[in-house]
Design a protein around this motif. Sequence first.
Motif, mmCIF file in Angstrom:
data_model
loop_
_atom_site.group_PDB
_atom_site.id
_atom_site.type_symbol
_atom_site.label_atom_id
_atom_site.label_comp_id
_atom_site.label_asym_id
_atom_site.label_seq_id
_atom_site.Cartn_x
_atom_site.Cartn_y
_atom_site.Cartn_z
ATOM 1 N N LEU A 192 -10.172 -8.659 5.465
ATOM 2 C CA LEU A 192 -9.144 -7.671 5.124
ATOM 3 C C LEU A 192 -9.731 -6.274 5.245
ATOM 4 O O LEU A 192 -10.921 -6.086 5.051
ATOM 5 C CB LEU A 192 -8.650 -7.910 3.687
ATOM 6 N N PRO A 193 -8.906 -5.272 5.565
ATOM 7 C CA PRO A 193 -9.450 -3.922 5.686
ATOM 8 C C PRO A 193 -9.966 -3.435 4.324
ATOM 9 O O PRO A 193 -9.288 -3.632 3.310
ATOM 10 C CB PRO A 193 -8.263 -3.086 6.157
ATOM 11 N N PRO A 194 -11.159 -2.822 4.304
ATOM 12 C CA PRO A 194 -11.765 -2.432 3.029
ATOM 13 C C PRO A 194 -10.857 -1.538 2.182
ATOM 14 O O PRO A 194 -10.856 -1.636 0.959
ATOM 15 C CB PRO A 194 -13.033 -1.669 3.442
ATOM 16 N N GLN A 195 -10.051 -0.718 2.832
ATOM 17 C CA GLN A 195 -9.234 0.228 2.060
ATOM 18 C C GLN A 195 -8.168 -0.461 1.222
ATOM 19 O O GLN A 195 -7.705 0.090 0.238
ATOM 20 C CB GLN A 195 -8.572 1.254 2.982
ATOM 21 N N LEU A 196 -7.839 -1.666 1.612
ATOM 22 C CA LEU A 196 -6.838 -2.416 0.863
ATOM 23 C C LEU A 196 -7.310 -2.658 -0.574
ATOM 24 O O LEU A 196 -6.510 -2.807 -1.490
ATOM 25 C CB LEU A 196 -6.600 -3.754 1.566
ATOM 26 N N ARG A 197 -8.639 -2.699 -0.736
ATOM 27 C CA ARG A 197 -9.189 -2.953 -2.067
ATOM 28 C C ARG A 197 -9.065 -1.728 -2.953
ATOM 29 O O ARG A 197 -9.028 -1.824 -4.164
ATOM 30 C CB ARG A 197 -10.674 -3.284 -1.981
ATOM 31 N N GLU A 198 -9.054 -0.555 -2.324
ATOM 32 C CA GLU A 198 -9.130 0.675 -3.103
ATOM 33 C C GLU A 198 -7.770 1.264 -3.444
ATOM 34 O O GLU A 198 -7.627 1.956 -4.438
ATOM 35 C CB GLU A 198 -9.949 1.728 -2.348
ATOM 36 N N LEU A 199 -6.774 1.012 -2.602
ATOM 37 C CA LEU A 199 -5.488 1.662 -2.813
ATOM 38 C C LEU A 199 -4.776 1.124 -4.046
ATOM 39 O O LEU A 199 -4.781 -0.072 -4.301
ATOM 40 C CB LEU A 199 -4.589 1.435 -1.596
ATOM 41 N N SER A 200 -4.155 2.011 -4.776
ATOM 42 C CA SER A 200 -3.312 1.569 -5.881
ATOM 43 C C SER A 200 -2.001 1.055 -5.286
ATOM 44 O O SER A 200 -1.693 1.311 -4.126
ATOM 45 C CB SER A 200 -3.023 2.733 -6.824
ATOM 46 N N THR A 201 -1.248 0.331 -6.113
ATOM 47 C CA THR A 201 -0.006 -0.257 -5.616
ATOM 48 C C THR A 201 0.930 0.828 -5.086
ATOM 49 O O THR A 201 1.582 0.653 -4.063
ATOM 50 C CB THR A 201 0.676 -1.046 -6.748
ATOM 51 N N SER A 202 0.967 1.984 -5.784
ATOM 52 C CA SER A 202 1.893 3.022 -5.336
ATOM 53 C C SER A 202 1.404 3.676 -4.040
ATOM 54 O O SER A 202 2.204 4.002 -3.168
ATOM 55 C CB SER A 202 2.067 4.072 -6.435
ATOM 56 N N GLN A 203 0.069 3.825 -3.914
ATOM 57 C CA GLN A 203 -0.459 4.383 -2.659
ATOM 58 C C GLN A 203 -0.109 3.468 -1.493
ATOM 59 O O GLN A 203 0.279 3.913 -0.419
ATOM 60 C CB GLN A 203 -1.986 4.529 -2.742
ATOM 61 N N LEU A 204 -0.275 2.165 -1.756
ATOM 62 C CA LEU A 204 0.020 1.206 -0.707
ATOM 63 C C LEU A 204 1.501 1.250 -0.332
ATOM 64 O O LEU A 204 1.864 1.234 0.843
ATOM 65 C CB LEU A 204 -0.369 -0.208 -1.155
ATOM 66 N N GLY A 207 -15.444 1.096 14.492
ATOM 67 C CA GLY A 207 -15.588 2.523 14.755
ATOM 68 C C GLY A 207 -14.419 3.350 14.212
ATOM 69 O O GLY A 207 -14.448 4.579 14.249
ATOM 70 N N LEU A 208 -13.401 2.680 13.677
ATOM 71 C CA LEU A 208 -12.247 3.409 13.137
ATOM 72 C C LEU A 208 -12.549 3.920 11.733
ATOM 73 O O LEU A 208 -13.389 3.360 11.034
ATOM 74 C CB LEU A 208 -11.036 2.469 13.062
ATOM 75 N N THR A 209 -11.844 4.947 11.306
ATOM 76 C CA THR A 209 -11.964 5.377 9.913
ATOM 77 C C THR A 209 -11.270 4.317 9.059
ATOM 78 O O THR A 209 -10.421 3.573 9.551
ATOM 79 C CB THR A 209 -11.245 6.721 9.678
ATOM 80 N N PRO A 210 -11.608 4.245 7.759
ATOM 81 C CA PRO A 210 -10.960 3.250 6.907
ATOM 82 C C PRO A 210 -9.436 3.366 6.952
ATOM 83 O O PRO A 210 -8.735 2.353 6.964
ATOM 84 C CB PRO A 210 -11.493 3.574 5.515
ATOM 85 N N ALA A 211 -8.928 4.582 7.025
ATOM 86 C CA ALA A 211 -7.478 4.762 7.041
ATOM 87 C C ALA A 211 -6.863 4.224 8.337
ATOM 88 O O ALA A 211 -5.825 3.561 8.325
ATOM 89 C CB ALA A 211 -7.128 6.227 6.867
ATOM 90 N N GLN A 212 -7.521 4.487 9.469
ATOM 91 C CA GLN A 212 -7.020 3.987 10.754
ATOM 92 C C GLN A 212 -7.047 2.470 10.785
ATOM 93 O O GLN A 212 -6.139 1.817 11.290
ATOM 94 C CB GLN A 212 -7.908 4.491 11.906
ATOM 95 N N ARG A 213 -8.135 1.932 10.221
ATOM 96 C CA ARG A 213 -8.288 0.490 10.248
ATOM 97 C C ARG A 213 -7.191 -0.184 9.418
ATOM 98 O O ARG A 213 -6.627 -1.189 9.827
ATOM 99 C CB ARG A 213 -9.679 0.124 9.710
ATOM 100 N N LEU A 214 -6.908 0.415 8.272
ATOM 101 C CA LEU A 214 -5.832 -0.130 7.429
ATOM 102 C C LEU A 214 -4.505 -0.066 8.172
ATOM 103 O O LEU A 214 -3.723 -1.009 8.168
ATOM 104 C CB LEU A 214 -5.746 0.648 6.110
ATOM 105 N N LYS A 215 -4.282 1.055 8.823
ATOM 106 C CA LYS A 215 -3.022 1.247 9.530
ATOM 107 C C LYS A 215 -2.844 0.194 10.629
ATOM 108 O O LYS A 215 -1.789 -0.430 10.737
ATOM 109 C CB LYS A 215 -3.013 2.653 10.134
ATOM 110 N N SER A 216 -3.902 -0.013 11.412
ATOM 111 C CA SER A 216 -3.826 -1.024 12.470
ATOM 112 C C SER A 216 -3.607 -2.406 11.879
ATOM 113 O O SER A 216 -2.814 -3.197 12.377
ATOM 114 C CB SER A 216 -5.124 -1.059 13.280
#
Length: 716
Positions: free
Chosen positions: A112-124, A230-239
């Motif tokens: 899973l993309p690492p950023q998924l662990r950090e985002l709060s439910t509302s951010q997601l 090579g993507l930023t965490p945000a790009q990776r989450l988006k993809s």
Amino acid sequence: MKPEQIATNMVFWIGVVVATPAHSGVGGPLTYRSELPLAAGQLVRVSLGRREVLGVVWELLPDSGGLAPAQTKAVLGALEGLAPLSATWRKLVAFTAGYYQRSLGEVALAALPPQLRELSTSQLARRLKRPISDTSSAESLRELVELSPEQAAALAQLEADHRPALLFGSTGSGKTEVYLRAAARVLAEDPEAQVLVMVPEINLTPQLQARFEERFKHLGRERVVALHSGLTPAQRLKSWLAAHAGVARLVLGTRMAVLASMPNLRLIVVDEEHDPSYKQQEGARYSARDLAVYRARLEGLATPESSASPKNCSVILGSATPSLESWQATLVGRYQRLTMHERIGSTDQAAGSLPTVRLVDMNHQPKHCTLAPPLLAAIAQRIARGEQSLIFLNRRGYAPVLACHDCGWKSECPHCSAYRVFHKIDRTLRCHHCGFTERVPRACPSCGNVDIAPVGRGTERLEEHLAELLQGITRPDGSPLVIARIDADTTRLKGALESQLASVHAGEVDVLVGTQMIAKGHDFRHITLVAAVNPDGALFSSDFRAPERLFGLLMQATGRAGRNAEKGAQSEMWVQTFHPEHPLFGALKKHDYPAFSAQELADREAAGMSPFGFSALVRAEARSQDLAQGFLNAAAAAAQAQALPGHDMVTPYPAVPMTIQRVANVERAQMLVESSSRVALQRFLAAWQPVMAATRQQAEFKPLIRWAMDVDPLAI
Ligand code: ADP
Ligand code: ZN
Ligand code: ZN
């Protein structure tokens, strides 16, 4: 909902997988309770110890399994708005964890993309709400190139036969065009279908990505996404989110993408399938190529919710020099083979024909010369004609060792069992294993002799040497020649590789020196001479895959030459060797991969090695070699004593030091385990895991730093 509050009316019991460290003793899901019904595959937050972590609902349990409610924790919340991960995805993860001997949670969460662990439910929720601009347009009739007869035949065969396909095509035979057409067909047939295209390295994706984006731009901009480290965490989450939601129709990624959630996957392409970078080298050491084949089968068995019958998922493995495993699979009919011999444009005589291979017998050249005089003359001739040459040497730095000829001192790394490499540019000695770097001493640290000298040659010294040897040679217009070097040292900065490649493409460079980095993927149109300076090491390596890698590398390097060189310029591949009679070079001269693979497979079969035998390596690290080896030997003895399942068909060899036995003051040992049966080996390893963990708990092995299994290791 307060986490500790126990519902009085209804409680649901669920098994959740979380990221557990390897060997923590937690292999499977943990039991949690929930007041709300949850679906398998849903992402949830749960507490683990004192932390709040991301988990995947793995299964719904009929009861608490004997745990008192007070002993269990409640799920803290579900990630709303995110569809559950499919049953197929969960099966794939479970298979990966089981086969490669890692915990379920480790594999699932790493996928899973690492950023998924950090985002709060509302951010997601905000991320998920972002509308996708659907710019898809009716497919305009674009001018597509006319397929070569071989390309057309390959595509027809792909449609008729659904076995995994090995697309065996020389460099420049138009494999990428076949991928594009196969993908287009799948996407056009089914408006929900998704395609996964994997490539070995990130730096190969920009050109390929542009080609795929261009071809599929009618689907809409957001329908083609990239997925790599090579993507930023945000790009990776988006993809990842786009792939998971089915919005992305085509995912282009590196090995990590094989575990991406793609609910409607119908085609997987693995480009350069022989490339070692498909094997993950840490954590779960999976082979993304092997998983791709497994996943395609799994997807084909599953019944998507939207339809009654399973839909086929195809897999295409492409290479000019396939792995011997895939090649063997075509010989026994497990895979179909699609062959494309001809380079595109080869009717156009010189432009398309393969380079002539010239072997230089170094036994008949002046002693200690780095470049044989005839090769040097050929390079000079190219410069004079305004053509480019590419010289490659698989060793970066100036010289691999610095030595004192008086007392025998050598530039050993104090922390590793390896020499530090001399880098002249900043006058340092650098250890390529632990990174330890020091300035070059003025005099021999052991006897004071000021005459310490480099021994051997790396790319940096070769570049310098070439400049001396080619002094006075000019370009057709009389201007001085330009030599450039591309290796890991010159391309450390972001964008450096691209700009260096651009200057080669622009014709600003006459001679390009580099490591294997330049042998891969890049399409140099004006290079008419490629030379391998010192490839002999791999012929007699203790690593049984070294000849396969060398052959692949040399074939790939020949492919660099003149794919588009102007008419009349016949390209050449020069190989300097002390063993010109070696059959590997014989096959190379004829560009004959089948001949090479036949020899290699015969050798492997006689020795019971892959693909005829199966193996795993167990590695252990400790402060002393005795401890590392002692642990492995004790664990093997325990397996024998307990007569573990499969043990009678499995041979563990005694533990030995690794080739580079000490790195950063840590001693490393390994044990090879072999079997003629994949099933027996798997059963044995699964049973051996807990035995190893128990051995580790013995007082004498407490100081061990770590151990890990590598199933189907690349190098032994
Ligand atoms: P490979 O992936 O096998 O190395 P490519 O697919 O990159 O080969 O094709 C090599 C070159 O030939 C590319 O520039 C590509 O655009 C071109 N090409 C591919 N197929 C055709 C075709 N049928 N007609 C004309 N040019 C083609
Ligand atoms: Zn000395
Ligand atoms: Zn070191």
